[in-house]
Design a protein around this motif. Sequence first.
Motif, PDB file in Angstrom:
ATOM      1  N   ALA A   2       2.385   8.003  -4.219  1.00 34.98           N
ATOM      2  CA  ALA A   2       1.661   8.883  -5.153  1.00 34.98           C
ATOM      3  C   ALA A   2       0.164   8.574  -5.220  1.00 34.98           C
ATOM      4  CB  ALA A   2       2.275   8.757  -6.546  1.00 34.98           C
ATOM      5  N   LEU A   3      -0.161   7.264  -5.102  1.00 31.95           N
ATOM      6  CA  LEU A   3      -1.558   6.833  -5.238  1.00 31.95           C
ATOM      7  C   LEU A   3      -2.514   7.590  -4.313  1.00 31.95           C
ATOM      8  CD1 LEU A   3      -3.409   4.694  -6.620  1.00 31.95           C
ATOM      9  CD2 LEU A   3      -2.924   3.200  -4.688  1.00 31.95           C
ATOM     10  N   PHE A   4      -2.051   7.862  -3.113  1.00 32.62           N
ATOM     11  CA  PHE A   4      -2.926   8.547  -2.155  1.00 32.62           C
ATOM     12  C   PHE A   4      -2.437   9.951  -1.811  1.00 32.62           C
ATOM     13  CE2 PHE A   4      -3.722   3.990  -1.095  1.00 32.62           C
ATOM     14  CZ  PHE A   4      -5.065   3.976  -1.445  1.00 32.62           C
ATOM     15  N   SER A   5      -1.726  10.568  -2.791  1.00 33.20           N
ATOM     16  CA  SER A   5      -1.249  11.923  -2.485  1.00 33.20           C
ATOM     17  C   SER A   5      -2.354  12.931  -2.825  1.00 33.20           C
ATOM     18  CB  SER A   5       0.025  12.220  -3.280  1.00 33.20           C
ATOM     19  OG  SER A   5      -0.280  12.202  -4.647  1.00 33.20           O
ATOM     20  N   ILE A  15      -1.873   9.182   2.914  1.00 34.40           N
ATOM     21  CA  ILE A  15      -1.640   7.841   3.465  1.00 34.40           C
ATOM     22  C   ILE A  15      -0.259   7.373   3.055  1.00 34.40           C
ATOM     23  CG2 ILE A  15      -2.411   5.429   3.418  1.00 34.40           C
ATOM     24  CD1 ILE A  15      -5.267   6.595   2.905  1.00 34.40           C
ATOM     25  N   LYS A  16       0.530   6.955   4.032  1.00 32.82           N
ATOM     26  CA  LYS A  16       1.888   6.501   3.716  1.00 32.82           C
ATOM     27  C   LYS A  16       1.895   4.987   3.556  1.00 32.82           C
ATOM     28  CE  LYS A  16       4.190  10.249   6.171  1.00 32.82           C
ATOM     29  NZ  LYS A  16       3.353  10.677   7.294  1.00 32.82           N
ATOM     30  N   GLU A  17       2.779   4.498   2.686  1.00 30.31           N
ATOM     31  CA  GLU A  17       2.799   3.072   2.364  1.00 30.31           C
ATOM     32  C   GLU A  17       2.968   2.186   3.610  1.00 30.31           C
ATOM     33  OE1 GLU A  17       5.434   2.140  -0.780  1.00 30.31           O
ATOM     34  OE2 GLU A  17       4.815   0.048  -0.880  1.00 30.31           O
ATOM     35  N   ASP A  18       3.885   2.604   4.471  1.00 29.91           N
ATOM     36  CA  ASP A  18       4.157   1.737   5.628  1.00 29.91           C
ATOM     37  C   ASP A  18       3.043   1.751   6.679  1.00 29.91           C
ATOM     38  OD1 ASP A  18       4.546   4.242   6.611  1.00 29.91           O
ATOM     39  OD2 ASP A  18       6.601   3.930   7.314  1.00 29.91           O
ATOM     40  N   GLU A  19       2.016   2.555   6.408  1.00 34.36           N
ATOM     41  CA  GLU A  19       0.887   2.571   7.357  1.00 34.36           C
ATOM     42  C   GLU A  19      -0.198   1.571   6.960  1.00 34.36           C
ATOM     43  OE1 GLU A  19       0.902   7.306   8.650  1.00 34.36           O
ATOM     44  OE2 GLU A  19      -0.461   6.589   7.084  1.00 34.36           O
ATOM     45  N   ILE A  20      -0.108   1.025   5.724  1.00 32.53           N
ATOM     46  CA  ILE A  20      -1.245   0.260   5.182  1.00 32.53           C
ATOM     47  C   ILE A  20      -1.348  -1.162   5.748  1.00 32.53           C
ATOM     48  CG2 ILE A  20      -2.371  -0.550   3.086  1.00 32.53           C
ATOM     49  CD1 ILE A  20      -1.103   1.853   1.645  1.00 32.53           C
ATOM     50  N   PHE A  21      -0.292  -1.945   5.561  1.00 32.58           N
ATOM     51  CA  PHE A  21      -0.337  -3.328   6.061  1.00 32.58           C
ATOM     52  C   PHE A  21       0.617  -3.450   7.245  1.00 32.58           C
ATOM     53  CE2 PHE A  21      -1.241  -3.532   1.468  1.00 32.58           C
ATOM     54  CZ  PHE A  21      -2.582  -3.847   1.579  1.00 32.58           C
ATOM     55  N   VAL A  22       0.063  -3.344   8.432  1.00 32.03           N
ATOM     56  CA  VAL A  22       0.902  -3.317   9.626  1.00 32.03           C
ATOM     57  C   VAL A  22       0.871  -4.683  10.281  1.00 32.03           C
ATOM     58  CG1 VAL A  22       1.269  -2.168  11.833  1.00 32.03           C
ATOM     59  CG2 VAL A  22       0.261  -0.907   9.935  1.00 32.03           C
ATOM     60  N   ASP A  23       2.054  -5.160  10.663  1.00 35.45           N
ATOM     61  CA  ASP A  23       2.143  -6.406  11.421  1.00 35.45           C
ATOM     62  C   ASP A  23       1.622  -6.109  12.832  1.00 35.45           C
ATOM     63  OD1 ASP A  23       2.898  -8.486  12.994  1.00 35.45           O
ATOM     64  OD2 ASP A  23       4.872  -8.743  12.084  1.00 35.45           O
ATOM     65  N   GLN A  24       0.452  -6.664  13.146  1.00 36.47           N
ATOM     66  CA  GLN A  24      -0.205  -6.328  14.425  1.00 36.47           C
ATOM     67  C   GLN A  24       0.646  -6.718  15.643  1.00 36.47           C
ATOM     68  OE1 GLN A  24      -2.869  -4.435  15.013  1.00 36.47           O
ATOM     69  NE2 GLN A  24      -2.916  -4.116  12.808  1.00 36.47           N
ATOM     70  N   GLU A  25       1.271  -7.881  15.561  1.00 42.78           N
ATOM     71  CA  GLU A  25       2.092  -8.343  16.690  1.00 42.78           C
ATOM     72  C   GLU A  25       3.269  -7.388  16.911  1.00 42.78           C
ATOM     73  OE1 GLU A  25       1.564 -10.727  18.988  1.00 42.78           O
ATOM     74  OE2 GLU A  25      -0.382 -10.746  17.986  1.00 42.78           O
TER      75      GLU A  25
END
Length: 280
Positions: A2-5, A15-25
């Motif tokens: 909701a925050l970025f809807s 922006i979707k939640e799972d796109e924010i902090f991505v494990d780079q490896e």
Amino acid sequence: MALFSGMDKFGLKDIKEDEIFVDQEQKKADDKAEEVKKKEAEELDFLIDRTYECPVCGQEFKSRTVKSRSVRLIGSDMDLRPKYQQLDCIKYDVVVCPRCGYAALGRTFKNVYDSQKKAIIANISQGFHYEEPAGVYSYDDAIERYQIAFANAMVTKQIDSEKAYLCLKMAWCIRGKMETLDKNDPKYKETVEECKKDENEALKLAMDGFVAARSKEQGPYAGMDQSTLDYLIAVLSARFGKLDVASKLIASLMSSMTTNPRIKDRARELKEQITQKMKS
Ligand SMILES: [Zn+2]
């Protein structure tokens, strides 16, 4: 989230939640896996399952083959290893009967004498187990198929040129494997060293076999004419430091009227490489 809807009012994507902090490896690994999958799907498009009837046990089976008309040759290595744009066709050159273990290059698959059939049944078929890989062949799958074909060539007492040619093609497969290894793999260096050793071993066997064939056989040599055989012996001799052997063969190839023009060009190129090697 909701925050970025409602970002569309700025003309932006939500922006979707799972796109924010991505494990780079993890992302790197996922991208790599995705890329491999895509390449495999592309390779599969150029393959077809062809039906063979085994000349040894009579079994009908399917084996993956390249739709040869649809692939484009883009060049070749000094030892005449062909390179194709879409895939490495050399991986698909061996046909293996999954029932009795008879295996040979597609070109010679049908040619088996009765005495050879007996030898295969007695020495290969018993205890043989093999499953055709699903989908595209990895280089390791392909190398295994060459190993099986080579075991057959030994048991059926194939002439030296045929055994040498199998070793040459196996070396090409190993080189292909080396070229496609993942440089980020922690075992990369170790695997490259192993491959180099195996490639040299296979090429050395090919060289010795071709030299033996030249003195014993009449030709054609695994489908090649004399000048192609001499050229291959020259290339392999140069690789293993026998520059005098290579130079002599090149001189005779270049002065002969019967050398085919393609080989003459390659011989000229090889001569330049050897001259540079001698200078350094
Ligand atoms: Zn069979």
